[in-house]
Design an enzyme around this catalytic site. Structure first.
Site, PDB file in Angstrom:
ATOM      1  N   PRO A 192      -0.937   8.108  -2.955  1.00  0.00           N
ATOM      2  CA  PRO A 192      -1.080   8.781  -2.859  1.00  0.00           C
ATOM      3  C   PRO A 192       0.055   8.321  -1.599  1.00  0.00           C
ATOM      4  CG  PRO A 192      -2.836   7.754  -2.232  1.00  0.00           C
ATOM      5  CD  PRO A 192      -2.295   7.200  -3.617  1.00  0.00           C
ATOM      6  N   SER A 218       1.651  10.114   1.762  1.00  0.00           N
ATOM      7  CA  SER A 218       1.393  10.679   2.853  1.00  0.00           C
ATOM      8  C   SER A 218       2.693  11.723   3.600  1.00  0.00           C
ATOM      9  CB  SER A 218       0.700  10.050   4.110  1.00  0.00           C
ATOM     10  OG  SER A 218       0.536  10.935   5.645  1.00  0.00           O
ATOM     11  N   GLN A 240      -7.162  12.166  -2.171  1.00  0.00           N
ATOM     12  CA  GLN A 240      -7.343  10.560  -1.767  1.00  0.00           C
ATOM     13  C   GLN A 240      -7.913  11.054  -0.379  1.00  0.00           C
ATOM     14  OE1 GLN A 240      -4.932   7.767   0.595  1.00  0.00           O
ATOM     15  NE2 GLN A 240      -5.580   6.270  -0.900  1.00  0.00           N
ATOM     16  N   CYS A 271      -5.913   2.799   4.817  1.00  0.00           N
ATOM     17  CA  CYS A 271      -3.765   3.316   6.001  1.00  0.00           C
ATOM     18  C   CYS A 271      -3.882   2.433   7.337  1.00  0.00           C
ATOM     19  CB  CYS A 271      -4.335   4.946   5.983  1.00  0.00           C
ATOM     20  SG  CYS A 271      -3.152   5.500   6.828  1.00  0.00           S
ATOM     21  N   LYS A 316      -9.662   2.884  -2.141  1.00  0.00           N
ATOM     22  CA  LYS A 316      -7.835   2.008  -1.486  1.00  0.00           C
ATOM     23  C   LYS A 316      -8.278   0.800  -1.199  1.00  0.00           C
ATOM     24  CE  LYS A 316      -3.018   1.208  -1.139  1.00  0.00           C
ATOM     25  NZ  LYS A 316      -1.450   2.207  -0.701  1.00  0.00           N
ATOM     26  N   ASP A 329       4.995  -4.289  -2.489  1.00  0.00           N
ATOM     27  CA  ASP A 329       6.210  -4.174  -3.516  1.00  0.00           C
ATOM     28  C   ASP A 329       6.610  -4.210  -4.872  1.00  0.00           C
ATOM     29  OD1 ASP A 329       6.329  -5.148  -0.398  1.00  0.00           O
ATOM     30  OD2 ASP A 329       6.528  -7.524  -1.359  1.00  0.00           O
ATOM     31  N   ARG A 370       6.501   2.544  -2.572  1.00  0.00           N
ATOM     32  CA  ARG A 370       8.170   2.217  -1.805  1.00  0.00           C
ATOM     33  C   ARG A 370       9.665   2.313  -3.201  1.00  0.00           C
ATOM     34  NH1 ARG A 370       8.324  -2.089   1.788  1.00  0.00           N
ATOM     35  NH2 ARG A 370       6.505  -2.379   0.093  1.00  0.00           N
TER      36      ARG A 370
END
Length: 332
Positions: free
Chosen positions: A17, A19, A71, A101, A140, A202, A225
């Site tokens: 999820p 943002s 989420q 977050c 999470k 990563d 990412r």
């Protein structure tokens, strides 16, 4: 394959999820390359409680965008309860609470990674969610807030609340997205819990995905990412885990063809004017592996109409620029 409560996911990976990134258009692009389960972008419980129009819009999806998770970002039980009433009207398959977050704004409000400082409070919030729905609930987390690594305590408390799986990013809040991912802590959490543990941090390539699985023993991977400008990662992970095959990276024509498809989906979702601004970041990510692209990046941030965006993509396609190997894909 992953099993989270009543939900079976026929792969080892899940789209995180993210943002400001995980809109319907992006999710559909990722699904076209083998993403079997995706989350919406993180939604604020407080914003939902106050009927924020933008947040409500985020909850919508398409039939082909399934299965799908949502989420929640929040720490106040009263707002979480109201948000849940609204969320449960939609056919989401998993409900996740964000306790990871690292954004300053979220931390100032006591949301996100701030909950890592109070495992008992986190447990009480998770219990509220678990008791409100028959759907699988997850959380999470990170390894800790700062130097105090308390992921094991957090994970135990979370499991006691009745959740069906735990997502863990292998860094502290203080680290944000920099520094070394702590595979050791993820492995200890996995060894401690009976529920599935899905790891992140990563996972930027197929080889790094296998490294995460091998070194932590985790049940699955949360891709964030690694998917930016690189939706091919889902198929590449599947191929690499199945037979060790490292696929050839897409050529310039493949990249630009996908960019056009993605932008057209953006227009359908966000409208002609807004799509130009939404797509800027995606153009930047798609072109990270392309040489001498800076002049076009400057122009994309000056573009005002869909035609200008499409013209820039077409110019990129016909330019013959070289595509090189992403550094992340070379890591082992």
């Amino acid at each position: 394959m992953l099993k989270i409560g009543s939900v079976t996911i026929p792969s080892k990976h899940i789209l995180a999820p993210i943002s400001g990134v995980s809109d319907t258009s992006f999710r559909l692009i990722c699904r076209s390359f083998g993403c079997k389960f995706a989350f919406l972008g993180m939604v604020s419980a407080r914003a939902l409680a106050y009927n924020n129009r933008t947040t409500h819009k985020m909850l919508s999806s398409l039939p082909e965008d399934s299965p799908l998770g949502v989420q929640i970002l929040g720490f106040e039980p009263e707002y979480i309860k109201i948000a849940l009433e609204k969320i449960l009207k939609y056919p989401f398959d998993i409900i996740d609470l964000n306790a990871a977050c690292p954004a300053r704004k979220a931390v100032r409000r006591g949301e996100g990674a701030t909950l890592l400082n109070d495992p008992k409070k986190l447990k009480s919030i998770l219990k509220i969610i678990v008791e409100s729905t028959k759907k699988p609930v997850t959380v999470k987390i990170r390894t800790g807030f700062s130097d105090s690594i308390n992921a094991l305590d957090i994970a135990r408390q979370a499991e006691d609340s009745g959740i069906k799986a735990l997502f863990i990013h292998g860094r502290t809040r203080e680290q944000q997205y920099a520094g070394r991912v702590d595979y050791d802590i993820i492995r200890k959490v996995k060894q401690t819990l009976k529920i599935p543990v899905i790891a992140s941090g990563d996972v930027l390539s197929a080889t790094l995905a296998k490294k995460m699985l091998d070194e932590t023993g985790c049940d699955g991977l949360l891709i964030a990412r690694g998917s930016f400008g690189n939706p091919w990662i889902f198929k590449e992970i599947d191929d690499y885990l199945r037979d060790g095959t490292v696929p050839q990276r897409p050529c310039l024509e493949e990249i630009t063809t996908l960019m056009i498809k993605h932008f057209e989906l953006c227009i359908k979702e966000h409208g002609e004017e807004s799509s130009v601004y939404v797509f800027r970041k995606f153009f930047h990510w798609y072109t990270k592996a392309i040489r001498n692209v800076q002049p076009l990046r400057v122009r994309i941030f000056e573009a005002k109409t869909p035609k200008e965006v499409l013209d820039i993509i077409e110019e990129l396609c016909s330019s013959g620029r070289k595509v090189f190997e992403r550094p992340a894909l070379c890591n082992t």
